[in-house]
Design an enzyme around this catalytic site. Structure first.
Site, PDB file in Angstrom:
ATOM      1  CE  LYS A   1     -21.612   6.728  -0.960  1.00 42.53           C
ATOM      2  NZ  LYS A   1     -21.353   7.576   0.202  1.00 42.53           N
TER       3      LYS A   1
ATOM      4  CG  LEU B   1     -14.271  10.338   5.027  1.00 42.42           C
ATOM      5  CD1 LEU B   1     -14.581   9.248   4.012  1.00 42.42           C
ATOM      6  CD2 LEU B   1     -12.825  10.738   4.888  1.00 42.42           C
TER       7      LEU B   1
ATOM      8  CG  PHE C   1     -29.344   9.935   4.361  1.00 40.57           C
ATOM      9  CD1 PHE C   1     -28.491  10.699   3.585  1.00 40.57           C
ATOM     10  CD2 PHE C   1     -28.872   8.740   4.882  1.00 40.57           C
ATOM     11  CE1 PHE C   1     -27.187  10.298   3.331  1.00 40.57           C
ATOM     12  CE2 PHE C   1     -27.566   8.325   4.648  1.00 40.57           C
ATOM     13  CZ  PHE C   1     -26.719   9.103   3.873  1.00 40.57           C
TER      14      PHE C   1
ATOM     15  CB  CYS D   1     -19.660   3.621   7.971  1.00 41.27           C
ATOM     16  SG  CYS D   1     -17.960   4.011   7.564  1.00 41.27           S
TER      17      CYS D   1
ATOM     18  CE  LYS E   1     -16.615  -0.295  11.031  1.00 42.27           C
ATOM     19  NZ  LYS E   1     -16.537   0.772  11.981  1.00 42.27           N
TER      20      LYS E   1
ATOM     21  CB  ALA F   1     -37.916   3.931   0.006  1.00 43.52           C
TER      22      ALA F   1
ATOM     23  CE  LYS G   1      -4.489   0.216   2.223  1.00 45.54           C
ATOM     24  NZ  LYS G   1      -5.097   0.088   3.536  1.00 45.54           N
TER      25      LYS G   1
ATOM     26  NE  ARG H   1     -15.335  -1.492   3.452  1.00 39.38           N
ATOM     27  CZ  ARG H   1     -14.867  -0.475   4.182  1.00 39.38           C
ATOM     28  NH1 ARG H   1     -14.387  -0.690   5.381  1.00 39.38           N
ATOM     29  NH2 ARG H   1     -14.900   0.754   3.716  1.00 39.38           N
TER      30      ARG H   1
HETATM   31  C1  UDX Z   1     -21.625   7.085   6.088  1.00 39.18           C
HETATM   32  C2  UDX Z   1     -21.968   8.478   6.619  1.00 39.18           C
HETATM   33  O1  UDX Z   1     -22.819   9.142   5.686  1.00 39.18           O
HETATM   34  C3  UDX Z   1     -20.688   9.284   6.840  1.00 39.18           C
HETATM   35  O2  UDX Z   1     -21.001  10.542   7.397  1.00 39.18           O
HETATM   36  C4  UDX Z   1     -19.785   8.496   7.788  1.00 39.18           C
HETATM   37  O3  UDX Z   1     -18.556   9.163   7.966  1.00 39.18           O
HETATM   38  C5  UDX Z   1     -19.511   7.106   7.237  1.00 39.18           C
HETATM   39  O4  UDX Z   1     -20.743   6.436   6.981  1.00 39.18           O
HETATM   40  P1  UDX Z   1     -20.928   6.104   3.691  1.00 39.18           P
HETATM   41  O5  UDX Z   1     -20.743   4.769   4.338  1.00 39.18           O
HETATM   42  O6  UDX Z   1     -19.916   6.576   2.708  1.00 39.18           O
HETATM   43  O7  UDX Z   1     -21.020   7.257   4.799  1.00 39.18           O
HETATM   44  O8  UDX Z   1     -22.316   6.031   2.939  1.00 39.18           O
HETATM   45  P2  UDX Z   1     -23.682   6.886   2.906  1.00 39.18           P
HETATM   46  O9  UDX Z   1     -23.637   7.878   1.833  1.00 39.18           O
HETATM   47  O10 UDX Z   1     -24.069   7.354   4.246  1.00 39.18           O
HETATM   48  O11 UDX Z   1     -24.673   5.733   2.440  1.00 39.18           O
HETATM   49  C6  UDX Z   1     -24.841   4.559   3.236  1.00 39.18           C
HETATM   50  C7  UDX Z   1     -25.807   3.599   2.602  1.00 39.18           C
HETATM   51  O12 UDX Z   1     -27.125   4.105   2.707  1.00 39.18           O
HETATM   52  C8  UDX Z   1     -25.576   3.296   1.121  1.00 39.18           C
HETATM   53  O13 UDX Z   1     -25.689   1.902   0.932  1.00 39.18           O
HETATM   54  C9  UDX Z   1     -26.672   4.064   0.434  1.00 39.18           C
HETATM   55  O14 UDX Z   1     -27.047   3.471  -0.794  1.00 39.18           O
HETATM   56  C10 UDX Z   1     -27.793   3.984   1.463  1.00 39.18           C
HETATM   57  N1  UDX Z   1     -28.792   5.067   1.368  1.00 39.18           N
HETATM   58  C11 UDX Z   1     -28.408   6.356   1.536  1.00 39.18           C
HETATM   59  C12 UDX Z   1     -30.133   4.750   1.170  1.00 39.18           C
HETATM   60  O15 UDX Z   1     -30.507   3.582   1.040  1.00 39.18           O
HETATM   61  N2  UDX Z   1     -31.053   5.765   1.120  1.00 39.18           N
HETATM   62  C13 UDX Z   1     -30.709   7.069   1.266  1.00 39.18           C
HETATM   63  O16 UDX Z   1     -31.602   7.928   1.206  1.00 39.18           O
HETATM   64  C14 UDX Z   1     -29.337   7.377   1.465  1.00 39.18           C
END
Ligand code: UDX
Length: 449
Positions: free
Chosen positions: A337, A164, A263, A274, A277, A266, A37, A344
């Site tokens: 996403k 983040l 957020f 994140c 877990k 649906a 890495k 993961r």
């Molecule tokens: C998240 C938090 O947003 C971030 O602040 C923290 O630091 C780390 O965890 P991340 O894991 O990158 O970030 O993903 P996020 O954008 O939050 O999405 C999480 C999951 O929720 C994804 O699988 C996404 O598809 C899903 N999601 C998000 C939905 O199903 N519906 C929504 O409206 C938004």
């Protein structure tokens, strides 16, 4: 003289933080225990897909032509200890195998990082934890640091959670919506104000708290986000039973700015490294603190979320006429996403895997997540494009909302499939053009027609 920064652990969080610190003008040394890495990063390359990160890295990594040279990487702990005024600990904190709790003893984990670094700290410095940890960890690690560091009280601990999002890591790190620090002294606060003078000067709120509050801000924020998603997914279940449309419902409640639009999409729910877990580790920690009742609702949040995946499998089975045997299923999306290659705990791959295990012939396509998906689920089939994946399919499942999929031509895709049947598991496709092109279009929480 400007502060010298080290970043321990160079995953999403650490690699981005290191590059961002160099961008803010500091001399930065990143450490990882994985030699490969360090070699990759030193050559200006990023081991994952994260928009803008490689460019930022290449702007600063020593040795890359035209770079500022402010950023270097090493595997050498002595070098890190000698170099840094501020040491950011950015190692990951995975879930314990078979348990909800967070595994802090992971070989490259926070405890190990402190135990390795501390005995080498013989001059004044600040160790700043950024990893997501169970509340109470910072106080324990501060005691450990005081015990082990030859610098004694001059080597101090602070906690500075990171918010983040993958896919926006660079933006979120350079222009965070808030900076939260948990400190035990004014000196620690001042040092962190110096580190973050740039973003704070641009108006980013700087919240100073004690250790436990700073640790809790992170888990509380992720729990809230997870709850919001599961709330709208629960509404999707009701909408499906009552013939309502959850997309309309989310739009309408979102106009209330106490609720907000974000957020509330649906679909097949949240995944990634994140949210799932973190809410489980939070429940486990509440149990240890004797207040498990405070978080029992998160169990419900988790089960609504997991139910979405099972529901998607059932919708797909229905579309296949009640059985997956002998049916071809095209899966669009593997990453948890869009704008990420991270698979993961990906809801998309989980659904693909379940259908495969139940006898369906599943072909997956994802714009960036293919290599990681192949590693995780080598028995699935993979195609090089959405159209290839859809070839002769009995049903197409839209499971990760990449913009590429919104730009698909429904007429063209209709010619590739055996049956023009699409299920939108992310509620980001516009049903009208698909239906106009002859598709049977279904989406989670929306009326069938
Ligand atoms: C998240 C938090 O947003 C971030 O602040 C923290 O630091 C780390 O965890 P991340 O894991 O990158 O970030 O993903 P996020 O954008 O939050 O999405 C999480 C999951 O929720 C994804 O699988 C996404 O598809 C899903 N999601 C998000 C939905 O199903 N519906 C929504 O409206 C938004």
């Amino acid at each position: 003289m400007s502060l010298r920064i080290t970043v321990i652990g160079t995953g999403y969080l650490g690699a981005t933080h290191a590059a961002a610190m160099a961008e803010l003008g500091f001399e930065v040394l990143g450490l990882d225990v994985v030699k490969e890495k360090v070699e990759l990063l030193s050559a200006g390359r990023v081991p994952m897909y994260e928009p803008g990160l490689e460019e930022l890295l290449r702007t600063h990594v020593a040795g890359v032509e035209g770079a500022t040279g402010r950023l270097r990487f090493t595997t050498d702990w002595d070098e890190v200890a000698a170099f840094g005024d501020v040491h950011f600990v950015c190692v990951n904190t995975p879930q314990k195998h078979g348990e909800y709790g967070c595994d802090m003893s992971y070989n490259a984990g926070v405890d190990a990082a402190i135990d390795t670094l501390a005995p080498r700290l013989d001059r004044p410095c600040l160790v700043v934890g950024k990893s997501t940890v169970p509340v109470g960890s910072a106080a324990r690690l501060a005691r450990r640091l005081a015990e082990l560091a030859p610098a004694g009280e001059e080597a101090e601990l602070a906690w500075n959670p990171e918010f983040l999002r993958e896919g926006f890591a660079v933006e979120d790190t350079l222009r965070p919506d808030r900076i939260v620090v948990g400190v035990a002294s004014e000196r620690a606060e001042e040092l962190l104000r110096e580190v973050y003078a740039g973003p704070v000067g641009d108006g980013t709120p700087f919240v100073v708290a004690d250790y436990p509050t700073a640790e809790l801000v992170k888990t509380a924020a992720n729990s809230f986000l997870a709850t919001k998603i599961s709330f709208i997914n629960a509404m999707a279940e009701i909408c499906e039973a009552a013939g309502g449309d959850v997309v309309k419902l989310a739009e309408a409640i979102g106009y209330d700015d106490r609720i907000g639009k974000k957020f509330l999409r649906a679909g097949i729910g949240f995944g990634g490294g994140c949210l799932p877990k973190d809410i489980r580790a939070f429940m486990a920690r509440a149990g240890e603190l004797g207040v498990d009742q405070a978080l029992t609702f998160l169990r419900e949040v988790d089960s609504i979320n997991m139910r979405r995946r099972a529901h998607m499998v059932e919708l797909a089975r229905e579309a296949c006429g009640g059985t997956f045997l002998g049916r071809r299923i095209a899966v669009l999306g593997a990453a948890f996403k869009p704008d990420s290659d991270d698979v993961r705990d990906s809801p998309a791959l989980n659904v693909a895997g379940q259908i495969h295990l139940q006898g369906g012939q599943v072909t997956v396509y994802d714009p960036k997540g293919m290599d990681n998906a192949r590693r995780e689920f080598p028995t699935l089939r993979y195609a090089d494009s959405a159209e290839d994946a859809a070839g002769s399919a009995d049903v197409v499942l839209h499971l990760t909302e990449w913009s590429e999929f919104r730009n698909l031509d429904p007429r063209r895709l209709a010619r590739a499939v055996a049956t023009a049947h699409l299920i939108d598991g992310r509620n980001t496709l516009d049903p009208a053009p698909w239906r106009a092109a002859g598709w049977t279009f279904r989406a989670i929480g929306r009326p069938a027609l």
